[in-house]
Each structure stands twice: as structure tokens, then as C-alpha cells.
Design a protein around this motif. Structure first.
Motif, short mmCIF file in Angstrom:
data_model
loop_
_atom_site.label_atom_id
_atom_site.label_comp_id
_atom_site.label_asym_id
_atom_site.label_seq_id
_atom_site.Cartn_x
_atom_site.Cartn_y
_atom_site.Cartn_z
N LEU A 119 2.15 -5.24 -3.43
CA LEU A 119 2.20 -5.39 -1.96
C LEU A 119 3.66 -5.42 -1.60
O LEU A 119 4.26 -5.05 -0.32
N LEU A 120 4.45 -6.44 -2.03
CA LEU A 120 5.74 -6.89 -1.64
C LEU A 120 6.80 -6.18 -1.94
O LEU A 120 7.91 -6.20 -1.70
N GLY A 121 6.65 -5.54 -3.26
CA GLY A 121 7.58 -4.88 -3.98
C GLY A 121 8.58 -5.93 -4.78
O GLY A 121 8.37 -6.97 -4.52
N SER A 122 9.57 -5.48 -5.53
CA SER A 122 10.50 -6.30 -6.27
C SER A 122 11.49 -5.34 -6.62
O SER A 122 11.81 -4.50 -7.41
N GLN A 123 12.69 -5.89 -5.75
CA GLN A 123 13.98 -5.54 -5.96
C GLN A 123 14.33 -5.96 -7.34
O GLN A 123 15.05 -4.96 -8.00
#
Length: 139
Positions: A119-123
Motif C-alpha cells: 500500500l505504501l510502496g517503497s522507494q
């Protein structure tokens, strides 16, 4: 071993852990350090004016980079600061590392897994999967 380290920051407490780690490595290895912060470009459908958006992004970036430079002084490591503007922080980080001939990227990560990561993603995850340069993840 490493002579040119790129470390990313958004000014958060977590990101500063990554900055501190990179500065410690740089001091031990007598390496150069570039600190990068990535700002999001002006969104076309924004309530903010173009100038107010850019000013806020610049101020946030300057604060994050200033904190990293102060940390560099504590370690006795010279820090070069770089602000990039890109919709993808990961892309900007990898591009900067390549163009500046860095041999290590240092990033901090919460280490989220499962649904929260989805959901948040991850750079950080994006950088790890796309970088041709080694990436050190600090938790």
C-alpha cells in the motif's frame, strides 16, 4: 573500498539514520559523500500556485540538506548536496548515483513487509531492484 557514496534523505529522523551511517562509512574509507533529496514536481491539479509549491519544495529540500551537512561537519566529512525534482524518487536517486559515478548508495528503510509495503510502496525497494550500483539499506 567505497570512494564515492550517495545517500538519500527526506529530512526525516529515519533518513538521518541512513545519513549518519553513510557518513561513518565515508569517514572510515576516506570517501566523498553526496546527499540527495528528491522533490516532487508541481502537480497540474493542485490548489497551490506554481510558485508557492516550488518555494515549499525548495525550503523542505534545503532544510534536509542543511541537516545532512551539519552531520557531515560532526563526522569531519565534506558533504555535497543535491536536490533533484522527479515524480520517482527512486529513479532520481539511481540517475544521480550513475551520473556522479558513485560506488555505493545508502538509504534508510522502515523494513515494512506485506500489505503495508504494497500500500505504501517503497522507494528503497525500487532503488534496490533497479540500481546497477550496490545499495546499503539501513534500518
Amino acid at each position: 573500498m567505497y570512494k564515492n557514496i550517495l545517500v538519500s534523505t527526506d529530512g526525516s529522523e529515519l533518513a538521518m539514520k541512513g545519513v549518519d551511517h553513510a557518513l561513518g562509512l565515508a569517514k572510515d574509507a576516506d570517501a566523498k559523500v553526496t546527499v540527495i533529496t528528491v522533490s516532487y514536481p508541481y502537480p497540474l491539479q493542485s490548489a497551490a500556485t506554481f510558485d508557492s509549491w516550488n518555494n515549499a519544495q525548495r525550503e523542505t529540500a534545503e532544510k534536509a540538506l542543511r541537516e545532512a551537512k551539519v552531520a557531515g561537519e560532526r563526522y569531519g566529512v565534506e558533504v555535497q548536496a543535491h536536490q533533484a525534482v522527479n515524480e520517482s524518487a527512486a529513479e532520481a536517486i539511481v540517475d544521480a548515483a550513475i551520473s556522479r559515478h558513485c560506488d555505493l548508495i545508502v538509504m534508510a528503510s522502515h523494513g515494512r513487509r506485506g500489505m503495508s509495503r504494497l500500500l505504501l510502496g517503497s522507494q528503497t525497494s525500487e532503488v534496490v531492484s533497479h540500481s546497477p550500483i550496490p545499495v546499503l539499506v539501513v534500518r
